[in-house]
Write an enzyme that holds these catalytic residues in place. Structure first.
Site, PDB file in Angstrom:
ATOM      1  N   SER A 159     -41.375 -16.850  17.341  1.00  0.00           N
ATOM      2  CA  SER A 159     -41.451 -17.641  18.645  1.00  0.00           C
ATOM      3  C   SER A 159     -42.607 -16.964  19.689  1.00  0.00           C
ATOM      4  CB  SER A 159     -40.247 -18.142  19.536  1.00  0.00           C
ATOM      5  OG  SER A 159     -39.213 -16.889  19.631  1.00  0.00           O
ATOM      6  N   ILE A 193     -53.431 -34.361   8.347  1.00  0.00           N
ATOM      7  CA  ILE A 193     -52.282 -34.841   9.303  1.00  0.00           C
ATOM      8  C   ILE A 193     -50.791 -34.709   8.899  1.00  0.00           C
ATOM      9  CG2 ILE A 193     -52.146 -37.159   8.176  1.00  0.00           C
ATOM     10  CD1 ILE A 193     -52.982 -36.272  11.820  1.00  0.00           C
ATOM     11  N   HIS A 200     -49.384 -32.100   8.592  1.00  0.00           N
ATOM     12  CA  HIS A 200     -48.867 -31.018   9.317  1.00  0.00           C
ATOM     13  C   HIS A 200     -48.466 -31.528  10.541  1.00  0.00           C
ATOM     14  CE1 HIS A 200     -49.527 -28.086   6.306  1.00  0.00           C
ATOM     15  NE2 HIS A 200     -50.293 -28.834   5.795  1.00  0.00           N
ATOM     16  N   ARG A 201     -47.122 -31.689  11.094  1.00  0.00           N
ATOM     17  CA  ARG A 201     -46.811 -32.573  12.001  1.00  0.00           C
ATOM     18  C   ARG A 201     -46.626 -31.753  13.386  1.00  0.00           C
ATOM     19  NH1 ARG A 201     -41.672 -34.003   8.690  1.00  0.00           N
ATOM     20  NH2 ARG A 201     -42.204 -31.797   7.741  1.00  0.00           N
ATOM     21  N   GLU A 209     -57.912 -38.516  17.455  1.00  0.00           N
ATOM     22  CA  GLU A 209     -58.844 -38.907  16.380  1.00  0.00           C
ATOM     23  C   GLU A 209     -59.755 -40.060  17.027  1.00  0.00           C
ATOM     24  OE1 GLU A 209     -57.192 -39.999  12.607  1.00  0.00           O
ATOM     25  OE2 GLU A 209     -59.184 -39.958  11.639  1.00  0.00           O
ATOM     26  N   ARG A 213     -63.812 -52.145   8.692  1.00  0.00           N
ATOM     27  CA  ARG A 213     -63.555 -50.898   8.061  1.00  0.00           C
ATOM     28  C   ARG A 213     -62.853 -50.995   6.805  1.00  0.00           C
ATOM     29  NH1 ARG A 213     -59.487 -47.833  12.330  1.00  0.00           N
ATOM     30  NH2 ARG A 213     -57.693 -49.592  12.468  1.00  0.00           N
ATOM     31  N   ARG A 220     -52.443 -24.286   3.104  1.00  0.00           N
ATOM     32  CA  ARG A 220     -53.853 -24.671   2.949  1.00  0.00           C
ATOM     33  C   ARG A 220     -54.899 -23.702   2.742  1.00  0.00           C
ATOM     34  NH1 ARG A 220     -52.496 -29.949   1.500  1.00  0.00           N
ATOM     35  NH2 ARG A 220     -51.029 -30.596   3.311  1.00  0.00           N
TER      36      ARG A 220
HETATM   37  C1  LIG Z   1     -50.178 -27.962  -2.567  1.00  0.00           C
HETATM   38  C2  LIG Z   1     -49.765 -29.020  -1.753  1.00  0.00           C
HETATM   39  C3  LIG Z   1     -49.350 -30.248  -2.457  1.00  0.00           C
HETATM   40  C4  LIG Z   1     -48.810 -31.325  -1.733  1.00  0.00           C
HETATM   41  N1  LIG Z   1     -48.492 -32.547  -2.269  1.00  0.00           N
HETATM   42  C5  LIG Z   1     -47.933 -33.620  -1.750  1.00  0.00           C
HETATM   43  C6  LIG Z   1     -47.533 -34.983  -2.320  1.00  0.00           C
HETATM   44  O1  LIG Z   1     -47.946 -34.970  -3.636  1.00  0.00           O
HETATM   45  N2  LIG Z   1     -47.262 -35.966  -1.553  1.00  0.00           N
HETATM   46  C7  LIG Z   1     -46.669 -35.742  -0.425  1.00  0.00           C
HETATM   47  O2  LIG Z   1     -46.140 -36.640   0.158  1.00  0.00           O
HETATM   48  N3  LIG Z   1     -46.946 -34.551   0.287  1.00  0.00           N
HETATM   49  C8  LIG Z   1     -47.505 -33.586  -0.254  1.00  0.00           C
HETATM   50  N4  LIG Z   1     -47.869 -32.432   0.389  1.00  0.00           N
HETATM   51  C9  LIG Z   1     -47.536 -32.285   1.846  1.00  0.00           C
HETATM   52  C10 LIG Z   1     -46.263 -31.456   2.018  1.00  0.00           C
HETATM   53  O3  LIG Z   1     -45.044 -32.046   1.180  1.00  0.00           O
HETATM   54  C11 LIG Z   1     -45.944 -31.131   3.364  1.00  0.00           C
HETATM   55  O4  LIG Z   1     -45.866 -32.420   4.203  1.00  0.00           O
HETATM   56  C12 LIG Z   1     -46.997 -30.526   4.177  1.00  0.00           C
HETATM   57  O5  LIG Z   1     -47.566 -29.649   3.472  1.00  0.00           O
HETATM   58  C13 LIG Z   1     -46.732 -30.157   5.536  1.00  0.00           C
HETATM   59  O6  LIG Z   1     -45.870 -29.086   5.550  1.00  0.00           O
HETATM   60  P1  LIG Z   1     -44.545 -28.949   6.550  1.00  0.00           P
HETATM   61  O7  LIG Z   1     -43.849 -30.243   6.684  1.00  0.00           O
HETATM   62  O8  LIG Z   1     -44.004 -27.812   6.063  1.00  0.00           O
HETATM   63  O9  LIG Z   1     -45.551 -28.876   7.802  1.00  0.00           O
HETATM   64  P2  LIG Z   1     -45.304 -29.142   9.322  1.00  0.00           P
HETATM   65  O10 LIG Z   1     -45.223 -30.684   9.449  1.00  0.00           O
HETATM   66  O11 LIG Z   1     -46.235 -28.492  10.220  1.00  0.00           O
HETATM   67  O12 LIG Z   1     -43.846 -28.783   9.726  1.00  0.00           O
HETATM   68  C14 LIG Z   1     -43.674 -27.395   9.876  1.00  0.00           C
HETATM   69  C15 LIG Z   1     -42.376 -27.232   9.618  1.00  0.00           C
HETATM   70  O13 LIG Z   1     -41.709 -27.586  10.885  1.00  0.00           O
HETATM   71  C16 LIG Z   1     -40.349 -28.100  10.295  1.00  0.00           C
HETATM   72  N5  LIG Z   1     -40.259 -29.455  10.214  1.00  0.00           N
HETATM   73  C17 LIG Z   1     -41.301 -30.488  10.772  1.00  0.00           C
HETATM   74  N6  LIG Z   1     -41.054 -31.637  11.041  1.00  0.00           N
HETATM   75  C18 LIG Z   1     -39.765 -31.663  10.555  1.00  0.00           C
HETATM   76  C19 LIG Z   1     -38.846 -32.818  10.412  1.00  0.00           C
HETATM   77  N7  LIG Z   1     -38.981 -33.891  10.596  1.00  0.00           N
HETATM   78  N8  LIG Z   1     -37.585 -32.345  10.107  1.00  0.00           N
HETATM   79  C20 LIG Z   1     -37.310 -31.044   9.593  1.00  0.00           C
HETATM   80  N9  LIG Z   1     -38.077 -30.163   9.725  1.00  0.00           N
HETATM   81  C21 LIG Z   1     -39.245 -30.336  10.239  1.00  0.00           C
HETATM   82  C22 LIG Z   1     -40.202 -27.561   8.785  1.00  0.00           C
HETATM   83  O14 LIG Z   1     -39.631 -26.497   8.672  1.00  0.00           O
HETATM   84  C23 LIG Z   1     -41.660 -27.636   8.424  1.00  0.00           C
HETATM   85  O15 LIG Z   1     -41.997 -26.667   7.496  1.00  0.00           O
HETATM   86  C24 LIG Z   1     -48.419 -31.362  -0.198  1.00  0.00           C
HETATM   87  C25 LIG Z   1     -48.720 -30.138   0.214  1.00  0.00           C
HETATM   88  C26 LIG Z   1     -49.489 -29.014  -0.441  1.00  0.00           C
HETATM   89  C27 LIG Z   1     -49.611 -27.902   0.332  1.00  0.00           C
END
Ligand SMILES: Cc1cc2nc3c(=O)[nH]c(=O)nc-3n(C[C@H](O)[C@H](O)[C@H](O)COP(=O)(O)OP(=O)(O)OC[C@H]3O[C@@H](n4cnc5c(N)ncnc54)[C@H](O)[C@@H]3O)c2cc1C
Length: 295
Positions: free
Chosen positions: A77, A99, A101-102, A108, A180, A207
């Site tokens: 934190s 995108i 990464h929520r 945009e 578009r 990434r």
């Molecule tokens: C090499 C690679 C291949 C991938 N291939 C695919 C694919 O084939 N298809 C596909 O759809 N995606 C794919 N992704 C996307 C992947 O599944 C993740 O959606 C993306 O990397 C974002 O990661 P994140 O959710 O950890 O990050 P963020 O959205 O930044 O979230 C950060 C952290 O916050 C927490 N968090 C955020 N939102 C929530 C929520 N709603 N509920 C619970 N916890 C939450 C989690 O701990 C999460 O790790 C790929 C990603 C990578 C790096």
């Protein structure tokens, strides 16, 4: 107090060109100003962390050690007290991965409000990659040069054709939000992207990693380079401890195998006790990192 970005970038824009028309530009950061006796934003992380620990005496060394402790123990934190705002120009297909990464804030450019500029990403001839047979989501090797040149020419002609049609649709009165639909996925878009350091490190973990597509990796690398002078101690600790960098995360099967290897004085990593082929490959990759197998 000193302005942090102009302190770190006295002679140039904090911006890095990426791919053929893209860029990452550091617009702002928080803290944007730092005390005269500090050199980076790292102190603000330590300062926030001290809110939960006893204040006591503080030296530069204490700050650095505290940040390394936070990083090792996932006390994340205090990292959220640091924020970065970027301006990014990026192909749409890369933006779709980004995108996901929520935990960031995004604004945009709008293809409803303005005409999309005719700017699209074309891979360089020596970067047209072939499908990996092992990793179904990845690439390995490149297409041979002559064939690659033909394909790159086809890419370019196709994209120019798509934009010609886009303009014809606009000229004949079709609304921008529908016209578009014919533009290609490699068209450049732009956005402002704001994120705190904790979530940014998670983005960089995923990434900057070799499993990420090369076209997003080069953007993540640019982000990393831009923030490095702003939070140098934090990035040093991240490099040392993150399992995606110099650290390593082992599964239970891998720990068991490592114990066996050590107790039997073996020099080879052997196999872990699972059927799954992919897990065996992952163990081999980790064994390389551990020095069992030459890289
Ligand atoms: C090499 C690679 C291949 C991938 N291939 C695919 C694919 O084939 N298809 C596909 O759809 N995606 C794919 N992704 C996307 C992947 O599944 C993740 O959606 C993306 O990397 C974002 O990661 P994140 O959710 O950890 O990050 P963020 O959205 O930044 O979230 C950060 C952290 O916050 C927490 N968090 C955020 N939102 C929530 C929520 N709603 N509920 C619970 N916890 C939450 C989690 O701990 C999460 O790790 C790929 C990603 C990578 C790096």
């Amino acid at each position: 107090m000193k302005d942090l970005i102009s302190l770190k970038y006295p002679d140039r824009e904090p911006s890095i060109d990426v791919l053929d028309h893209g860029f990452v530009r550091l617009v702002d950061c928080m803290p944007s100003r730092i005390p005269d006796n500090e050199e980076s934003a790292d102190h603000a992380i330590a300062e926030a962390a001290r809110c939960s620990y006893k204040r006591g005496t503080k030296t530069t060394r204490d700050d650095k050690m505290l940040i390394r402790y936070l990083m090792r123990h996932n006390h994340t934190s205090p990292l959220e007290m640091i924020e970065f705002k970027f301006h990014i120009k990026i192909p749409i297909f890369v933006a779709r991965q980004w995108i996901r990464h929520r935990t960031a804030n995004v604004n945009e450019m709008s293809g409803r409000y303005s005409e999309m500029p005719e700017e699209f990403y074309i891979p360089e001839v020596n970067n047209l990659r072939t499908q990996s047979k092992v990793n179904t989501q990845g690439a390995e090797g490149t297409i041979d040069a002559e064939k690659a040149q033909t394909i790159v020419n086809q890419f370019t002609a196709e994209c120019e054709g798509d934009f010609k049609l886009y303009r014809e649709f606009l000229d004949s009165g079709v609304v921008r939000e529908q016209a578009r639909m014919v533009i290609p996925l490699n068209t450049y878009t732009e956005w402002y992207w704001k994120i705190d350091l904790h979530n940014l490190l998670h983005f960089l973990d995923l990434r900057c990693d070799s499993h990420a597509q090369q076209e997003i990796r080069v953007y993540a690398d640019a982000v990393l380079e831009l923030i490095r002078p702003i939070v140098p101690w934090t990035l040093e600790a991240w490099q040392d401890y993150s399992p995606y960098r110099d650290g390593l995360m082992l599964t239970g099967f891998e720990v068991a195998q490592l114990r066996k290897v050590i107790s039997e004085n073996q020099l080879a990593p052997g196999k872990i006790d699972v059927e799954n082929k992919l897990e065996q490959i992952e163990w081999t990759q980790k064994a390389k990192k551990l020095g069992f197998i030459a890289e």
